[in-house]
Design an enzyme around this catalytic site. Structure first.
Site, mmCIF file in Angstrom:
data_model
loop_
_atom_site.group_PDB
_atom_site.id
_atom_site.type_symbol
_atom_site.label_atom_id
_atom_site.label_comp_id
_atom_site.label_asym_id
_atom_site.label_seq_id
_atom_site.Cartn_x
_atom_site.Cartn_y
_atom_site.Cartn_z
ATOM 1 N N LYS A 268 -3.308 -16.098 -12.251
ATOM 2 C CA LYS A 268 -4.061 -17.114 -11.501
ATOM 3 C C LYS A 268 -5.143 -17.748 -12.365
ATOM 4 C CE LYS A 268 -5.306 -14.125 -8.305
ATOM 5 N NZ LYS A 268 -4.684 -12.887 -8.847
ATOM 6 N N ARG B 143 -8.970 -13.239 0.498
ATOM 7 C CA ARG B 143 -8.170 -12.053 0.168
ATOM 8 C C ARG B 143 -7.894 -11.206 1.396
ATOM 9 N NH1 ARG B 143 -9.686 -11.647 -5.492
ATOM 10 N NH2 ARG B 143 -8.489 -10.027 -6.502
ATOM 11 N N ARG C 259 -4.133 -7.109 -20.928
ATOM 12 C CA ARG C 259 -5.154 -8.168 -20.820
ATOM 13 C C ARG C 259 -6.432 -7.816 -21.587
ATOM 14 N NH1 ARG C 259 -6.984 -10.568 -15.245
ATOM 15 N NH2 ARG C 259 -7.326 -8.381 -14.739
ATOM 16 N N ARG D 252 -11.297 -5.169 -19.287
ATOM 17 C CA ARG D 252 -12.068 -5.063 -18.042
ATOM 18 C C ARG D 252 -11.997 -3.640 -17.489
ATOM 19 N NH1 ARG D 252 -10.244 -10.161 -14.318
ATOM 20 N NH2 ARG D 252 -10.171 -8.506 -12.769
ATOM 21 N N ARG E 180 -5.753 -1.685 -6.907
ATOM 22 C CA ARG E 180 -5.776 -3.129 -6.646
ATOM 23 C C ARG E 180 -4.429 -3.602 -6.089
ATOM 24 N NH1 ARG E 180 -7.390 -5.015 -12.310
ATOM 25 N NH2 ARG E 180 -7.286 -7.147 -11.536
#
Ligand code: AP5
Length: 209
Positions: A13, A88, A122, A155, A166
């Site tokens: 996203k 969300r 990531r 992260r 998540r």
């Protein structure tokens, strides 16, 4: 144009939003990025949400809705926006409808296996937030941001345990928004599996831009 980007963690996203900003000339409003900036600044909001985010859980609806309502009232959001990571939950979507009429919701269609591969590799610039991936999109110099020279790091919520949480939270609380927005005729599906350039093309075609 008022757009929502809806999809699981690591769907791409933020990566597509960085390209869509150039195409549509709209502000990219990411609740995750706002929370991370607050954490980095050690503000009262940051201190409140740090442990929640690191554990892969959702910040409470009341805090998040108030934050987005205030952000969407700012001058640059009046002509439209790309809202990434909000809503969300169903209560967040209902609250949003009361203060802003969304034009379309872009649903990132991607399997869990791709999500795990993307989140596992990531890396993010601590200073400017530019996204990298250790296989698909490496910075030229290891650990250094191409855009600003900042430190490129992993992260805290990309650690394996938080990623599982998540995904679980996405399935329980966020995936129901697909039916919610489809029922209102606002949802467009974008195949988010291919490489970034192809996802941008899929997005352009789906939106007609
Ligand atoms: P947030 O920052 O919104 O996290 P997220 O939704 O989990 O999304 P991500 O940022 O992890 O992924 P992305 O889809 O943007 O993927 P990306 O482009 O980086 O939220 C973080 C936390 O804040 C939440 O867990 C929650 O605690 C809290 N929060 C936020 N909003 C909230 C709300 N509304 N209510 C309550 N709490 C909230 O891509 C991932 C990787 O893949 C990158 O390495 C990238 O380079 C790579 N990649 C991207 N696209 C491709 C491609 N096409 N091919 C190959 N690699 C790709």
């Amino acid at each position: 144009m008022k757009l929502i980007f809806l999809g699981p963690p690591g769907a791409g996203k933020g990566t597509l939003a960085a390209k869509a900003v150039e195409i549509l000339k709209l502000p990219h409003i990411s609740t995750g990025a706002i929370f991370r900036a607050a954490i980095a600044a050690k503000s009262p909001l940051g201190l409140k949400v740090k442990a929640i985010i690191d554990a892969g859980k959702l910040v409470d609806d009341e805090t998040t809705i108030a934050l987005v309502k205030e952000r969407l009232s700012q001058a640059d959001a009046q002509k439209g926006y790309i809202l990434d990571g909000f809503p969300r939950t169903i209560p967040q979507a209902e609250a949003l409808a009361a203060f802003s009429a969304v034009d379309q919701v872009v649903n990132f269609d991607i399997p869990d296996s791709s999500v795990l591969e993307r989140l596992g590799g990531r890396r993010v610039c601590r200073a400017c937030g530019t996204n990298y991936h250790q296989v698909f999109n490496k910075p030229k110099q290891d650990g250094v941001c191409d855009s600003c020279g900042g430190e490129v790091y992993t992260r805290d919520d990309d650690k394996a345990e938080a990623v599982q949480k998540r995904l679980e939270v996405y399935r329980d609380q966020t995936a129901p928004l697909i039916g919610f927005y489809r029922g209102k005729g606002l949802l467009i599906d974008v195949d988010a599996r291919p490489a970034v350039e192809q996802v941008v093309e899929n997005f352009r075609k789906a939106l007609g831009v």
